[in-house]
Design a protein around this motif. Structure first.
Motif, mmCIF file in Angstrom:
data_model
loop_
_atom_site.group_PDB
_atom_site.id
_atom_site.type_symbol
_atom_site.label_atom_id
_atom_site.label_comp_id
_atom_site.label_asym_id
_atom_site.label_seq_id
_atom_site.Cartn_x
_atom_site.Cartn_y
_atom_site.Cartn_z
ATOM 1 N N PRO A 32 0.629 -1.192 0.529
ATOM 2 C CA PRO A 32 -0.170 0.266 0.386
ATOM 3 C C PRO A 32 1.171 1.519 0.191
ATOM 4 O O PRO A 32 0.392 2.313 -0.765
ATOM 5 N N ASN A 33 1.894 0.891 0.565
ATOM 6 C CA ASN A 33 2.814 2.647 0.776
ATOM 7 C C ASN A 33 4.104 2.312 -0.199
ATOM 8 O O ASN A 33 4.744 3.329 -0.721
ATOM 9 N N SER A 34 4.255 1.899 -1.279
ATOM 10 C CA SER A 34 4.756 1.607 -2.856
ATOM 11 C C SER A 34 4.694 3.010 -3.422
ATOM 12 O O SER A 34 5.534 3.794 -3.658
ATOM 13 N N GLY A 35 3.237 3.257 -3.672
ATOM 14 C CA GLY A 35 3.052 4.341 -4.482
ATOM 15 C C GLY A 35 2.956 3.639 -6.257
ATOM 16 O O GLY A 35 2.838 4.597 -7.054
ATOM 17 N N ARG A 36 3.126 2.918 -6.458
ATOM 18 C CA ARG A 36 1.861 1.752 -7.506
ATOM 19 C C ARG A 36 1.277 2.345 -7.777
ATOM 20 O O ARG A 36 0.645 1.700 -7.536
#
Length: 81
Positions: A32-36
């Motif tokens: 969720p925090n990868s920004g992908r």
């Protein structure tokens, strides 16, 4: 259904043997925090080889379909990210 000056006609596919096929689903990490924002790798290229036959498709959705004809399975599948 086809409509022509002679009237309407119903057209059906009467293929005796449609052959084999595979559906390839490619998916990236769901961190969720990868920004992908491209989890389904839209725009990537999938290549499938079956014997002497080669097919390539650009990923445009969650699943990509390949017809294999009489082959039971693909010899190789490659994704170019």
């Amino acid at each position: 259904v086809v409509v022509s000056p002679r009237g309407m006609a119903l057209m059906t596919n009467a293929t005796a043997d449609a052959g084999n096929w595979i559906v390839v689903r490619v998916r990236g990490d769901e961190e969720p925090n990868s920004g992908r924002v491209n989890q389904y790798t839209i725009g990537s290229l999938i290549e499938v080889r079956t014997g002497a036959h080669y097919q390539a498709r650009v990923i445009t959705g969650q699943a990509t379909h390949f017809g294999l004809g009489a082959a039971e399975q693909a010899d190789s599948v490659r994704v170019l990210w």
